[in-house]
Design a protein around this motif. Structure first.
Motif, short mmCIF file in Angstrom:
data_model
loop_
_atom_site.label_atom_id
_atom_site.label_comp_id
_atom_site.label_asym_id
_atom_site.label_seq_id
_atom_site.Cartn_x
_atom_site.Cartn_y
_atom_site.Cartn_z
N MET A 1 26.64 -2.56 -5.53
CA MET A 1 26.75 -1.80 -4.28
C MET A 1 27.49 -0.48 -4.47
O MET A 1 27.20 0.50 -3.78
N SER A 2 28.44 -0.45 -5.40
CA SER A 2 29.17 0.80 -5.62
C SER A 2 28.29 1.88 -6.22
O SER A 2 28.57 3.07 -6.07
N MET A 3 27.21 1.48 -6.89
CA MET A 3 26.29 2.46 -7.46
C MET A 3 25.53 3.21 -6.38
O MET A 3 25.09 4.35 -6.59
N ASN A 4 25.34 2.58 -5.22
CA ASN A 4 24.61 3.20 -4.09
C ASN A 4 25.41 2.97 -2.81
O ASN A 4 24.86 2.50 -1.80
N GLU A 5 26.69 3.32 -2.85
CA GLU A 5 27.59 3.04 -1.73
C GLU A 5 27.11 3.68 -0.44
O GLU A 5 27.12 3.04 0.62
N ASP A 6 26.70 4.93 -0.50
CA ASP A 6 26.27 5.64 0.71
C ASP A 6 25.04 4.97 1.34
O ASP A 6 24.96 4.85 2.56
N ARG A 7 24.13 4.54 0.49
CA ARG A 7 22.91 3.90 1.01
C ARG A 7 23.22 2.60 1.73
O ARG A 7 22.68 2.33 2.81
N HIS A 8 24.14 1.80 1.16
CA HIS A 8 24.49 0.53 1.81
C HIS A 8 25.29 0.77 3.09
O HIS A 8 25.13 0.05 4.08
N THR A 9 26.15 1.79 3.08
CA THR A 9 26.90 2.12 4.30
C THR A 9 25.95 2.54 5.42
O THR A 9 26.07 2.09 6.57
N ASP A 10 24.99 3.39 5.07
CA ASP A 10 24.01 3.84 6.07
C ASP A 10 23.18 2.67 6.57
O ASP A 10 22.86 2.59 7.77
N ALA A 11 22.84 1.75 5.67
CA ALA A 11 22.02 0.60 6.08
C ALA A 11 22.77 -0.27 7.09
O ALA A 11 22.18 -0.74 8.07
#
Length: 426
Positions: A265-275
């Motif tokens: 998740m840290s590799m795509n933190e912004d994407r998971h936050t937005d999701a």
């Protein structure tokens, strides 16, 4: 210590989760006049979001009791045909009567799908399995969470993985087809090479690798660079922890699933936050489709398992630091793994143009390494516009990758049958 602290944090949050569940019921009760107000929907969404991000996600169900083939429902039966303390070989037997009604033959080529042992359960390949069931007799490696395996069962390492693949191919029978998705690529290729060198009758007729780090030196990604830049001792000191009570595997040293999940998740933190922000807004607005889509993905994505210390560390060393297989240095049980011994096993590689886990070139390296496979039994394919997950799931997989894989397997099934008849005549 970290594992014990993680369990303590989870247990400490239990009262808050109970409170969130009570709040959900309160703000959705038809007896509550404020339930359909902006305040009520926002309060409900907040409680739902909190409960979902703090929940303990267990192993998901396969949910493949009925699939659709050519518009017709076909029932399947989940059968365990081989097992060890570390893995179950699961076959999804299709109902013969339903197949006939769908206009399909009663049987198809046997396919072993080697699921990744890299943090997520094999059910992450649910869509992959369902698609292959359209035309094949499908078996899948259903790996066991290491924290559930008692210490008395001993170790499980990279070489045990190779042995497991061999034993499962033997359980399926002669000249099946194997599909390695992501992480299994190197050990599956090694197993096939060993079986070919021994002229094992149960060696597969074809092998397909999807997004696999066969040679992680090529087109290195963030994941590859991390594995290379950190010294081996760093992984052992920082990534390995001890399973606490009350799990059956108490005392076992593992790479915990929750550590792996955090790394993912840290590799795509912004994407998971937005999701999750979109999920919250969907809950407030009552967008059922948005809620269902989010929950379907994250219920699977947040379900993780532990890997044994020895398997994880050997994978770091063999695949990502020493690159033993592509350099011709890998030995299994004291015997060199000779990829040149592979001569009558078809080879297909599938890569995603935008793969940020296994870069383009890492999987297709298998074609160079397996130099003695005839050109007629090779397929090299790079799928445009997909990342790592899209290589084995999703619309483009179903519509563009799978038909090519199906045809490749069918061609090698025919070539293998001709070879068997020739050998029998001789």
């Amino acid at each position: 210590m970290l594992y014990a602290l993680h369990e303590l944090a989870y247990q400490s949050a239990q009262p808050w989760r109970i409170g969130a569940q009570m709040a959900r019921r309160f703000w959705t009760s038809p007896l509550n006049p404020a339930s359909d107000t902006a305040l009520g929907r926002t309060a409900y969404a907040s409680a739902e979001l909190f409960e979902s991000v703090t929940r303990r996600y267990g192993k998901p169900d396969w949910k493949l009791e009925t699939i659709t083939i050519d518009g017709k429902p076909v029932r399947t039966t989940e059968q365990v045909v081989w097992s060890s303390p570390w893995c179950r070989l699961v076959r999804f037997a299709r109902n013969i009567g339903d197949l006939k009604r769908a206009g399909k033959p009663a049987s198809g080529p046997s396919v072993l799908i080697a699921a990744p042992l890299s943090g997520h359960y094999a059910t992450l390949l649910r869509g992959t399995v369902e698609t292959f069931l359209q035309d094949h007799d499908v078996y899948v490696t259903d790996w066991v969470n290491a924290k559930q395996v008692p210490m008395l069962e001993g170790r499980f390492d990279f070489h045990d993985y190779i042995d497991h693949i061999r034993e499962m191919l033997a359980a399926i029978g002669p000249r099946a087809h194997v599909v390695g998705v992501c992480q299994p690529g190197p050990p599956v290729l090694a197993a096939c090479a060993i079986m070919a060198a021994e002229n094992d009758p149960n060696r597969p007729a074809s092998m397909t690798f999807m997004g696999s780090p066969i040679d992680a030196r090529l087109s290195p990604t963030v994941t590859n660079k991390l594995a290379e830049e950190k010294p081996f001792a760093w992984f052992k000191s920082n990534m390995i922890h001890t399973v606490p009570m009350p799990y059956p595997g108490v005392g076992r040293r593992v790479y915990p699933g929750f550590v792996q999940l955090y790394a993912f998740m840290s590799m795509n933190e912004d994407r998971h936050t937005d999701a999750h922000w979109d999920y919250f807004k969907s809950l407030v607005s009552g967008d059922g489709d948005g809620v269902e889509k989010h929950e379907e993905f994250y219920d699977e994505y947040l379900s993780v398992l532990d890997l044994t210390e020895e398997f994880y560390l050997q994978t770091i060393d063999i695949v990502f630091q020493s690159h033993m297989l592509p350099r011709g240095l890998l030995e299994h049980r004291g015997v060199p793994v000779d990829l040149g011994a592979v001569t009558d096993i078809g080879l297909m590689t599938v890569e995603g143009e935008n793969d940020d886990i296994s870069g383009v070139g890492q999987t297709q390296a298998a074609h160079i390494l397996c130099s003695n496979i005839p050109d007629a039994r090779r397929v090299l394919y790079v799928q445009p516009h997909v990342g790592h997950y899209g290589v084995f799931n999703g619309r483009r997989f179903r519509e563009e990758i799978y038909p090519r894989t199906r045809d490749f397997i069918a061609d090698n099934e025919k070539l293998s049958a001709v070879s068997r008849r020739t050998d029998a005549a001789a």
